[in-house]
Design an enzyme around this catalytic site. Structure first.
Site, mmCIF file in Angstrom:
data_model
loop_
_atom_site.group_PDB
_atom_site.id
_atom_site.type_symbol
_atom_site.label_atom_id
_atom_site.label_comp_id
_atom_site.label_asym_id
_atom_site.label_seq_id
_atom_site.Cartn_x
_atom_site.Cartn_y
_atom_site.Cartn_z
ATOM 1 N N LEU A 154 1.888 -7.322 3.911
ATOM 2 C CA LEU A 154 1.257 -8.458 3.229
ATOM 3 C C LEU A 154 -0.145 -8.128 2.741
ATOM 4 C CD1 LEU A 154 -0.840 -9.834 5.422
ATOM 5 C CD2 LEU A 154 1.263 -10.818 6.296
ATOM 6 N N ARG A 155 -0.470 -8.767 1.616
ATOM 7 C CA ARG A 155 -1.795 -8.606 1.010
ATOM 8 C C ARG A 155 -2.613 -9.843 1.325
ATOM 9 N NH1 ARG A 155 0.300 -9.005 -4.843
ATOM 10 N NH2 ARG A 155 1.640 -10.421 -3.691
ATOM 11 N N PHE A 204 -2.704 -2.053 -10.024
ATOM 12 C CA PHE A 204 -3.586 -1.176 -9.231
ATOM 13 C C PHE A 204 -4.252 -0.107 -10.086
ATOM 14 C CE2 PHE A 204 -3.755 -2.342 -4.797
ATOM 15 C CZ PHE A 204 -2.968 -3.471 -4.862
ATOM 16 N N CYS A 247 -7.532 -2.472 5.486
ATOM 17 C CA CYS A 247 -6.363 -1.580 5.495
ATOM 18 C C CYS A 247 -6.599 -0.239 4.820
ATOM 19 C CB CYS A 247 -5.175 -2.271 4.836
ATOM 20 S SG CYS A 247 -4.479 -3.560 5.853
HETATM 21 C C1 UDX Z 1 -3.411 -3.861 1.211
HETATM 22 C C2 UDX Z 1 -1.960 -3.603 0.755
HETATM 23 O O1 UDX Z 1 -1.815 -3.998 -0.603
HETATM 24 C C3 UDX Z 1 -0.998 -4.328 1.663
HETATM 25 O O2 UDX Z 1 0.338 -4.031 1.277
HETATM 26 C C4 UDX Z 1 -1.235 -3.878 3.099
HETATM 27 O O3 UDX Z 1 -0.376 -4.567 3.970
HETATM 28 C C5 UDX Z 1 -2.687 -4.132 3.485
HETATM 29 O O4 UDX Z 1 -3.552 -3.469 2.563
HETATM 30 P P1 UDX Z 1 -5.151 -5.862 0.950
HETATM 31 O O5 UDX Z 1 -6.114 -5.033 1.748
HETATM 32 O O6 UDX Z 1 -5.009 -7.303 1.258
HETATM 33 O O7 UDX Z 1 -3.678 -5.256 1.048
HETATM 34 O O8 UDX Z 1 -5.645 -5.762 -0.562
HETATM 35 P P2 UDX Z 1 -5.129 -5.264 -1.976
HETATM 36 O O9 UDX Z 1 -4.798 -6.414 -2.836
HETATM 37 O O10 UDX Z 1 -4.105 -4.222 -1.839
HETATM 38 O O11 UDX Z 1 -6.497 -4.652 -2.550
HETATM 39 C C6 UDX Z 1 -7.221 -3.673 -1.810
HETATM 40 C C7 UDX Z 1 -8.529 -3.352 -2.466
HETATM 41 O O12 UDX Z 1 -8.331 -2.639 -3.673
HETATM 42 C C8 UDX Z 1 -9.407 -4.538 -2.829
HETATM 43 O O13 UDX Z 1 -10.747 -4.236 -2.443
HETATM 44 C C9 UDX Z 1 -9.282 -4.644 -4.335
HETATM 45 O O14 UDX Z 1 -10.414 -5.216 -4.931
HETATM 46 C C10 UDX Z 1 -9.114 -3.180 -4.715
HETATM 47 N N1 UDX Z 1 -8.392 -2.969 -5.978
HETATM 48 C C11 UDX Z 1 -7.088 -3.345 -6.096
HETATM 49 C C12 UDX Z 1 -9.015 -2.317 -7.046
HETATM 50 O O15 UDX Z 1 -10.201 -1.957 -6.963
HETATM 51 N N2 UDX Z 1 -8.308 -2.088 -8.197
HETATM 52 C C13 UDX Z 1 -7.025 -2.471 -8.337
HETATM 53 O O16 UDX Z 1 -6.450 -2.221 -9.404
HETATM 54 C C14 UDX Z 1 -6.385 -3.119 -7.256
#
Ligand code: UDX
Length: 438
Positions: A151-152, A250, A261
């Site tokens: 989960l995110r 992403f 995470c």
């Molecule tokens: C992540 C995984 O997506 C999830 O499957 C796992 O269980 C836990 O870790 P989360 O930490 O909630 O989830 O955030 P996520 O939406 O994946 O984003 C992570 C980070 O990447 C954020 O700081 C976000 O701002 C950054 N990000 C994301 C970017 O800088 N660019 C992007 O294109 C996408």
């Protein structure tokens, strides 16, 4: 079915409530008495869209209950989900498994043959096999399975109720059949189910997070190259992402990843791979980590250049403290790290965030905080957009320009409408984006 969920952090609360919503009888367990009291009252420990409603609905159904009393656990159910934290160990890249081990050791003497422990926490590959070894003498006949959670934050309720896949690492047909029964409504709805061995299941989680972190760092590395030649990383990301083999998600360039995470999972993976003698196979993750950290430094450097090299006597407005929108989580938040760094360079920094201020204040008490965007920007010499909350994209740049001392914005998330802001009199700067030609 009856089950316990041990650990009521992000994963545990959402999982417990989702399981109760599916019709199971669930006992949520934690050692934190305040948290359990709040949960029993229907108040989640974190800000997460939809979670309060789900929690209150499932509590009212009578199928979800919370307790601090570990002695209730083994008698309550034959299945125990372990959802405790596995943070990075201080002074090391490795994950700290003490909470997971304590739960398994605590349960062991109370388990019956056929009982199943199901790990959801993110752990280094090999953990389930090692724990199974410990259980063999302490709880003969009990089993252990690994069922990672994907989960995110911000979408946790949705991700938990409608996952893109269910991965179960089991070493017996019994384990598989228990988990198939638990997830039966989701399986009937067509959610793909991957049955594998525990090692593979543990690896699926860290491999997924490593891939996503790599994708983010890849596009941020491209932003650095774009800056060197005046190319535009946002258009580049769109065009690269239009290749269906790559895909657009992403690939949002900006300040990089944070949260509970990605940073710790890629570091833990590197440490575990080293132990296994295959450190070289994932050594690129070191680069992924460094590219990510460098985006914070680059943002601070750009901000410093924009104010002419010296922050003394200057006001800086920071929009965003959470590590990402729709979350109040500031763990390893790039936004908060940049705000803190600017303050250390002598700026007077006022931080706005719609949800994360309490956590931000606890983490960095020396910054000024406000729940009001105009107040954060009053008399600002520089505005930094550091977390892409939708409400920042809805800001009226004309009105905001009247409040600031200098209409200069650094959009470190590449999420504001640069043209609109420029037409409203702002000088707009963003990583990987050229300045328009006069
Ligand atoms: C992540 C995984 O997506 C999830 O499957 C796992 O269980 C836990 O870790 P989360 O930490 O909630 O989830 O955030 P996520 O939406 O994946 O984003 C992570 C980070 O990447 C954020 O700081 C976000 O701002 C950054 N990000 C994301 C970017 O800088 N660019 C992007 O294109 C996408």
């Amino acid at each position: 079915m009856r089950m316990t969920v041990i650990g009521t952090g992000y994963v545990g609360v959402v999982h417990a409530a989702t399981m109760a919503d599916l019709g199971h009888e669930v006992l949520g367990v934690d050692i934190d008495e305040d948290r359990i009291a709040a949960l029993a009252d229907g108040t989640p420990p974190v800000y997460e869209p939809g979670l309060q409603d789900l929690l209150q609905r499932t509590l009212a159904s009578g199928r979800l209950r919370f307790t601090c009393d570990m002695s209730e656990v083994a008698g309550f159910a034959p299945v125990h989900f372990v959802c405790v934290g596995t943070p990075q160990m201080p002074g090391s890249k490795s994950a700290d498994l003490r909470s997971v081990e304590a739960v398994v050791d605590g349960l062991a003497p109370h388990l019956h043959p056929g009982d199943l422990i199901v790990g959801k926490s993110t752990v280094p590959v090999g953990t389930a096999v090692r724990l199974a070894e410990r259980l063999r003498t302490r709880a003969p006949g009990a089993g252990i399975a690994w069922n990672p959670e994907f989960l995110r934050e911000g979408f946790a309720v949705r991700d938990s109720a409608s996952p893109e896949r269910i991965v179960v690492g089991v070493s017996s047909a019994h384990g598989e059949s228990v988990l198939r029964r638990i997830y039966a409504p989701m399986l009937r709805a067509g959610v793909p189910f991957f049955r594998t061995d525990p090692n593979t299941a543990e690896l699926v989680k860290v491999a997924s997070n490593s891939f996503l972190a790599t994708k983010i760092s890849f596009i941020n590395a491209m932003a650095e190259v774009c800056d060197a030649v005046g190319a535009d990383v946002v258009t580049l990301a769109e065009a690269v992402g239009a290749d269906s083999r790559i895909g657009p998600r992403f690939l949002q360039p900006g300040l990089g990843f944070g949260g509970s995470c990605f940073p710790k999972d890629i570091r833990g993976f590197m440490a575990r791979a080293e132990e296994l003698g295959v450190g070289g196979a994932v050594s690129f993750l070191q680069e992924v980590d460094e590219i990510n950290t460098r985006q914070r430094v680059r943002t601070v450097d750009l901000a410093t250049r924009l104010v002419g090299g010296d922050f003394a006597g200057l006001n800086v407005a920071v929009l965003g403290a959470a590590f990402k929108p729709d979350s109040d989580d500031v763990r390893d938040s790039p936004a908060l790290a940049v705000a803190d760094a600017l303050q250390r360079k002598g700026a007077r920094v006022r931080v706005h965030d719609p949800e994360a201020l309490d956590n931000a204040r606890a983490a960095v008490p020396t910054l000024q905080y406000t729940l009001d965007v105009p107040k954060a920007c009053e008399e600002a010499d520089l505005v930094l957009h550091l977390t892409a909350w939708p409400e920042y994209q809805a800001i009226d740049p004309v009105a905001l320009a009247l409040l600031v001392r200098e209409p200069v914005v650094l959009d470190a998330r590449n999420a504001l409408d640069a043209q609109l802001w420029r037409e409203s009199g702002w000088s707009v700067h963003a990583p990987g984006r050229p300045q328009p030609q006069e």
